[in-house]
Structure formats: C-alpha cells, structure tokens
Design an enzyme around this catalytic site. Structure first.
Site, short mmCIF file in Angstrom:
data_model
loop_
_atom_site.label_atom_id
_atom_site.label_comp_id
_atom_site.label_asym_id
_atom_site.label_seq_id
_atom_site.Cartn_x
_atom_site.Cartn_y
_atom_site.Cartn_z
CG ASP A 151 6.30 72.43 -45.30
OD1 ASP A 151 7.45 72.19 -45.05
OD2 ASP A 151 5.68 72.94 -46.01
CD GLU B 104 10.55 71.16 -50.32
OE1 GLU B 104 10.33 71.95 -50.92
OE2 GLU B 104 10.40 71.03 -49.02
CD GLU C 154 8.22 74.75 -52.35
OE1 GLU C 154 7.09 74.28 -52.54
OE2 GLU C 154 8.65 74.72 -51.30
#
Length: 890
Positions: free
Chosen positions: A390, A439, A445
């Site tokens: 991430d 992503e 989210e």
C-alpha cells in the site's frame, strides 16, 4: 534467499525478444530513399472491413512536424494530434524528414492468470517509421493497429544514456465528444464525471479517459510502463487537446530506449469494454511456471473493525472461519497486524482450515533491498500466501524501478501481490501474472460511491486491468445501490482477488447473497457486455467453464430490466436469478430458458441483479456446484479479564457455538490453567453440534495461596471435527480463547480501582485496565507499551484528564507512560501529573516509537491528583495515551 524457497523461472529478456520476433508473421520494408520533406501514411489491419480501425501518420512538409489521426471507418475518433519527443540531446518534435518505414504483422498467443479472458490471441499490424531530425538525430515511431485500437511509441536507437525531457504526444478527440474523465491523483482514487472533450475544465486527468463520437468510443491510456521510464497523465489546456505529461521533469535510461505505448482502445462500447489491448501491448510473462498463482475470493475484515480488528487474533480467526465456511481460499489481514506477535499462529490456524492468509504491508517497509531480504523470507517461512502492498502514491520513474524490484522479489518467493495506493494497471498483469489485483479506484472503502460513478467503472478503470473495488461492505458507509446490485458487482467488476468487505452478520442476514458468492468465480474464460452506458448502468455476462454468470447494475429509478440471452449456446439452460424482493430481502428465482429468450427482472432504485446459467438437464434444480465448507463456529470465554487474591477463586465460562455450515462433531471444551492452579469442573463434550446449537463449560479456578502478584494466562480450548472436510493430520480442528487473571500486589492501590472525581477524554471514555478503542472508543484492547502488556492502568486519548481524590493518604504515584502499541508509531502526547492544581511532572512530547516513560512522583500531602494528557501537535489523531501499571503507594 532462504533454503527451501522455490524459485520461479524468470524468463531472460533476450528470450522474450526472440520469442516476440518469432511471432512476427510477415515484414514489408520500404527501402530508404532520399529524405522526404513530408507525407501521409495509413496503418490498418490487412483485410480490415470498411468500418475497421485505421491510423494516419502525417509529416507536415512545411515544418517537419508529425501528427496521428485515428479513425473507425469514416468516423474520425481522434483528430490530428502532435507526436514527437525532446531529449537533452535533440528536439525531435519538428524539422523531421522521413527515412523509411517497415511493416509487419504481429500475432501473439498468451495466457493470463487473471482478467476478462484467460486465453488470448493478439493480432496487430505494426509499422515502424524512421525519421531524421535537423541535427541528424534519429527517431523511430512505432504504430500498431488492431481491430480494437491504435497505439504508438517512440524508439530512440543507439547506446548510451538517454534523458527525455518531454513528449509532444497528445490526443485530440472532437471538441463535442462526450467525455468521462477523472481528475489525476497519484493513487487514481477520484470519481469519474461526464463532460465533453472541449468543455472539461483545464487541468490534469488520469488514465483511462473515455470519449464518445457518435456510436464509437475511444479509451485513452498507456501500456508497458516500467523503470525504464515513468507514467504519464493527460493535461487539458481547455482547447480540447489532451497532452501527455510525464510524471518527472526528466526521465533517464540507457539506450536504445522504447517509450511506453500511448494507447487508444477504439470501437463500439462492447469492443472497448471487452478489449485486452493494454495487455496485448505489454511484454510477455516474466514467470514461466505460473502453477502456484491462484486467484480467488478473500474475506477482508478492514471495514468491520478497522485497525483494532487487525490487531485482534480472535477477530482474524473469525474471518478465517468465515472464509472456510464459504469455501473462499483467502483471508486478508490489513494495517495493524505488525504490532502483534501472533501471525504465525493465525497462519497455522488458517492452513488447518484450508485457508491462506494475505498480509498488508506499507511500501516503505519494502523499499530497500535489505528490507525485502529480511521481510519476504520471514513471511514466506510463516506460510503467508501473498501481500497487499500500500501507499506507493507516485508515478515517478523511481517508483516504477521499485515496482520492477518488488515484483521480481515477490515472484522469487512465490508471494501473490495486490497493490493499493498504486498506479493504474498498464499491462503489469501480463508481465507479472502474480499481480492479482490493483486498487487505483475510488472504491467501496470510501463509503459513499454514487451509483452513476460506480456504473462508469466497467467502461473506464476496469477495462485496463483487475480492480480491487472491495464490494459487499454492507455494514459500512452510506448505501448507494441495492443489495442485489451490490451482489452483481461480483460479476460486473473483474478482479483476480475479490476482497469481499462484509461483516459476518452482513452475510448471515443475506443467505442468498452468501450462497451466490460461494459460486461466483474470480477469473473468466469469456466476457460480454450485454447492455449499458457509462454513468447509467452495465450488464455483463462472463463465462467460467460451462457456466455463465451475469451481473447487472443501474443508476436511477426502479425498473424492469430486459436482457436478451443470445450469448448462450443452443439448447435449454437453467437460469437462477438473485434480485431484490419487495420486503428488501434477496430472492432467488429459477427459469428454464434458451438463447432466443430474454430475462425480465424487476429492479429497485439504483438496483440490479445477479444470475448464473447452466445446462438444463433432467432433475437438475440448481446451477450450484459443490463447495467444501467448514462449520462457522464461535468460541467465547467469559470473563476475558478477572482479578483474584492469592488463595481466592475465579469463575470462567466457555461457550462453543456452531453458527452456520454445521454440524461439528466430537466437540470437547476444556480449560487450561498454569501449573499449581486447580480447576473444579470437567471437560464439556458433545458427539455432534448441529447449526444453531452450542456447548458450554463452567469452571471454578483456585489461585495458589503462595502465587506471586501479576497477570496469568488461562486458555479456554475447543477441539472438534468437520465431518465434510477433515482438518490436517488427525482431522481435529482447534480454537482457543485466552482468559487473563490478575493477582494484585498486597498493599498496593491501583489508580484504575479508584473512583474518578471527574474525567474527560479526547475520544470516548477513559478506559480502566484497557487502552482507548481506536474505532469503538469503549472497546479498547489491553494496555501495551513497547510490546509489554500491563494488566492495570488507564487508557486515554489526548487531550484529556482524570481527577482522583487522595485526601493526603499516599506518598508516591508511579506509572509507565506512553502511546499504546495499537496505533503503532503514530501519535504524539505529553503527560502531566498535577497535585492540588500544581504541576508535579511533565514528560515533554512522547511519540509512538518512543519507549515508555517511567513516572515516579512524590504526592505526599496531595489531596487531589490530576493525570493529564496533551496533544503533541503533530496533527495525527492517534494519540492513545496509557498510564500503565498506575499505582499509589501509601
């Protein structure tokens, strides 16, 4: 590399080049001639129909500038837009003269591990133009045309270092073309909105950008980006032209340099949506043996507890159980687990149940070779199946060089990869097939994705590669689509990892949804867009083996959707449709249909439906295929924490319940205690526990009279078998829950046992003998500083204070002060002790990475003690301040 770690075969670059050359079927070279002042050349597929895709390259004889035009039949989809590149050595945007052109047919057959179509054949016509600049510098322009689009790149021949300062590259859709654009951000997490090519506000826009000209569409993006170069974005100056802007002020590589493909996917909406052109243009797989790469469904707990749930072993075991109960192969533990020490235990627990564990990691933990050499072998030894990496948040050349390194290293250790906070897919999943999702989307989210923006994604972001949107988070955010539409996203959105974000309760409350998710695959043999428009709706059919799955979602009022079934083969098919019922519950309906029929399905506002199709045979009443499940069980221990004096007792209750997918067989419930402790009450047993039933055990634990003060761990343990799927070895499955019994030190007064005269806290209540909860302020974990767990103390959140009446009865106040481990290295707090309003101690600002500060304050004669925590001022709202082992000495 650690012994025993299998090394996948990485194909050498030279072999890839040789294979690519062998796939060139024909070559036509126009011999070099006297340098031409100008000209126009058309590139098209041989035998292409009149309405086929063509590219026109034009060299202006007046100034030697190049332009490229793209057409679909008679429709100009992209008007003439400039080409060219500027290096530190030469300006190759004007003054060019044509030297030669060379045309060949390229056919490549390859297989994917992810995507809308596993087996693929790419056919393209390639023309390589050679031009000479004013100073004799050479530029090669390589143009490829396929049935579904146009792409071009520059090749700068010669050796030595090449520094690219900018490209002149641009795209010019017709001014009145409809456009679906998203503002550029480094993580590609912005919403798509509709505008026009010329009417869009000036500024930077991200790939992919979609334009509509009549019934023809052009999706602009790029392919084959790696550390030789950087990524780019589109910049609109307000005139309808979209210029390619590099991420860096300059890009430096060793020559010969081939730039990324500037790509336009062209065709009707179905052609664009189904296209694999971005992957077709990418380099071949660097991994020869892909047998270890296994896409699949993932139980993801982040939206059901956030950081605290990632630090809670019992919570993560519950999500392992959820995956096992539905036959999903993976569970993902997100940000927070690195502050714990139980990951090997969780992975062993999951493997016993046939589930693999994926681990979140911040890219900065892997941004050096030394960090990767330490971390990757360690998690591989634990048995982790892959990583969610991430916060790369950059399109720079430096970051793409890191992508090159991390992809080679993770492939070596056979670790699957999901990139978040990442760049857009640019063919990466063909070259590195262990990348199962990325992503690069404003996903679920965010908690509030509007239905029109959601329905733009099948035609934009998801065209170019797997998209980790994380659907099914019913318990989180503001619902913008119906339950059936949310279920449809499991088909409408393609992702090699489908990270389903629902809570256990969300699936239990929607049994038809859970049943469909057990069946739906995450990889596809074939994909068809059946109907829809960006921002309005999408209906897609995808085939896996001999079953078709269909997902439909729309933005707008309730309606009846009519879907022709001509994508099916001949004969009779059983259709099972899951849709919204009038009472809000999901309904499953069955129909026998043929390809000449159409489904007519009532849908809710911002609704949709999901369906699966299989061959109708006598006696067949469902398309469901067998799924291997384990019982979803729950083990609880009560109390979690208790106190008992030396020689005293504590009561403990354990309860083991089978919630779904039962029965559990040969169940035994036991309590383990430290040596020297005694237990009244035997094991609880049951030959079988069906779904909905529970087994309880009650024990009285006696503490030895000579025990030392401190905390002691007891364990409630359940063991059982799943009749339908035995576990490893003996087939016995195990689950444990801890009970902490604290034995106080005689004569010590613990602050947490005293009443508060007053208390204030920056987030939720002040916690007694526990830390401040991160998402639920009343549900903190144990007080933990630098890895040490404390049984007694106060958990606070800056800014806050507690006032306690001492009435002059104590001499000293002691504690260990610091920021709780549950927030990692984040946060900053100053601690202050006051006696009757007078400051007795101020620690100064402590950070999450600092060791605990030992507090020892003289409180002789103090009648009112105030414990205060102050915000350290770093702007990070993770200031969980612990007064651990806070005690008063008389």
């Amino acid at each position: 590399m650690s012994p025993g770690i299998p090394r996948p075969t990485l194909l050498p670059a030279l072999l890839i080049l040789l294979l690519s050359a062998a796939l060139a079927l024909t070559t036509l070279t126009v011999p070099a001639r006297a340098a031409a002042p100008g000209g126009a050349w058309t590139v098209r597929e041989p035998g292409a129909p009149r309405d086929g895709v063509t590219a026109v390259v034009r060299l202006d004889p007046a100034d030697g500038t190049l332009t490229l035009t793209a057409r679909k039949g008679a429709v100009t989809v992209l008007e003439p837009a400039p080409l060219g590149i500027v290096t530190s050595a030469a300006d190759l945007t004007s003054g060019l003269r044509a030297e030669s052109r060379r045309t060949r047919q390229v056919t490549e057959r390859y297989s994917m591990t992810t995507g809308k179509q596993l087996r693929r054949t790419a056919r393209m016509t390639e023309t390589r133009f050679t031009f000479t600049g004013r100073d004799g510098a050479r530029l090669q322009l390589v143009v490829r045309v396929a049935d579904d689009g146009v792409a071009y790149r520059y090749v700068l021949p010669g050796s030595g270092t090449v520094t690219v300062e900018r490209e002149a590259s641009a795209f010019r859709p017709p001014a009145d073309a409809r456009a679906w654009l998203t503002p550029y951000s480094v993580n590609y997490e912005r919403l798509y909105a509709q505008t026009t090519a010329a009417g869009a506000a000036p500024g930077a826009y991200a790939y992919p950008a979609l334009f509509q000209v009549g019934d023809t569409y052009a999706l602009l993006t790029e392919s084959d980006v790696d550390g030789r170069y950087d990524a780019s974005r589109l910049v609109h100056e307000g005139d309808g032209r979209y210029t390619v802007r590099l991420a860096d002020p300059a890009v430096t590589s060793e020559g010969p340099l081939a730039t990324p493909w500037r790509t336009a996917v062209v065709g009707d909406l179905a052609t664009v949506t189904e296209s694999t052109l971005v992957d077709d243009l990418a380099p071949a797989s660097r991994i020869a043996d892909t047998s270890w790469i296994r896409p699949g469904k993932v139980a993801w707990s982040w939206l059901d507890g956030f950081g605290p749930a990632q630090r809670d072993l019992a919570a993560q075991q519950r999500f392992v159980d959820l995956a096992a109960a539905h036959g999903w192969p993976y569970t993902l533990v997100d940000d927070g687990w690195k502050t714990t020490d139980w990951m090997p235990e969780l992975i062993a627990y999951a493997r016993e149940r046939g589930v693999d564990v994926l681990l979140w990691v911040h890219y900065t933990d892997l941004d050096t070779a030394a960090e990767r050499a330490e971390f990757l072998p360690r998690v591989t030894e634990w048995g982790a199946a892959g990583l969610k990496i991430d916060f790369m948040d950059s399109d720079s050349q430096e970051r793409f060089r890191w992508y090159d390194d991390i992809l080679e290293d993770t492939a070596r250790y056979r670790l699957l990869v999901n990139f978040h906070g990442a760049t857009l897919p640019k063919g990466i999943q063909r070259t590195w097939p262990h990348v199962l999702s990325l992503e690069a989307v404003y996903g679920a989210e965010q908690g509030n994705v509007p239905a029109p923006a959601l329905t733009a994604l099948p035609y934009t972001r998801n065209v170019v590669g797997s998209m980790d949107y994380t659907p099914m988070g019913f318990q989180f955010g503001t619902r913008t689509v119906s339950d059936a539409a949310e279920l449809a996203l499991s088909v409408v959105f393609e992702s090699g990892f489908q990270n389903f974000a629902g809570s256990l309760a969300a699936y239990r409350e929607r049994p038809e949804l859970a049943r469909f998710l057990e069946q739906v695959p995450t990889v596809w043999d074939e994909t068809r867009l059946l109907s829809g428009r960006p921002g309005e709706g999408a209906t897609l059919a995808r085939r896996h083996g001999d079953r078709w799955f269909l997902g439909s979602v729309h933005a707008g009022a309730a309606a009846t959707e009519r879907v022709p079934l001509d994508f099916l083969g001949g004969g009779r098919w059983l259709a099972e449709v899951v849709r919204d019922g009038e009472d809000g519950a999901l309904l499953r309906e069955r129909h026998v249909v043929t390809r000449r029929d159409a489904l007519e399905v009532p849908t809710a506002e911002h609704g949709g439906f999901a369906a699966q199709f299989c061959r109708a045979t006598p006696g067949r009443d469902t398309c469901d295929e067998p799924v291997t499940r384990l019982p979803l069980t729950a083990l609880t221990a009560d109390p979690v924490r208790a106190e008992a004096e030396p020689g005293g007792t504590a009561a403990v209750t354990g309860r083991f319940a089978v919630e779904t997918s039962g029965p559990a067989a040969d169940v035994r419930l036991t309590l383990d205690v430290p040596d020297g402790w005694t237990v009244d009450g035997g094991d609880a047993t049951a030959a079988e526990l069906p779904t909905g039933q529970a087994l309880s055990g009650d024990w009285t634990v006696r503490v030895p009279s000579d025990v030392r003060p401190g905390g002691f761990d007891l364990t409630v343990r359940a063991e059982y078998r799943a009749p339908d799927r035995p576990g490893s070895g003996s087939g016995v499955l195990h689950v444990e829950r801890p009970v902490r019994v604290f034995v106080p030190e005689p004569g010590v007064t613990y602050v947490s046992d005293l009443p508060f005269t007053s208390a204030s806290n920056g987030w939720g209540p002040v916690e007694r003998d526990g830390s401040n909860g991160e998402t639920d302020p009343a549900d903190g974990g144990p007080l933990t500083l630098a890895g040490t767990v404390y049984d007694k103390g106060l958990g606070m959140h800056a800014a806050g204070e507690v006032v306690i009446e001492l009435d002059g009865g104590y001499r000293r106040f002691t504690a260990e002060a610091g920021i709780d481990d549950e927030v990692g290295a984040k946060g900053s707090v100053a601690f202050e002790v006051l006696g009757d309003g007078r400051s007795l101690l101020t620690t100064g600002v402590l950070h999450g990475s600092d060791p605990a500060f030992s507090v020892d304050v003289d409180v002789t004669g103090v009648r009112q003690l105030t414990l205060r925590v102050l915000d350290g001022g770093d702007g990070v709202d993770s200031d969980h301040a612990d007064w651990a082992d806070a005690r008063l000495v008389p």
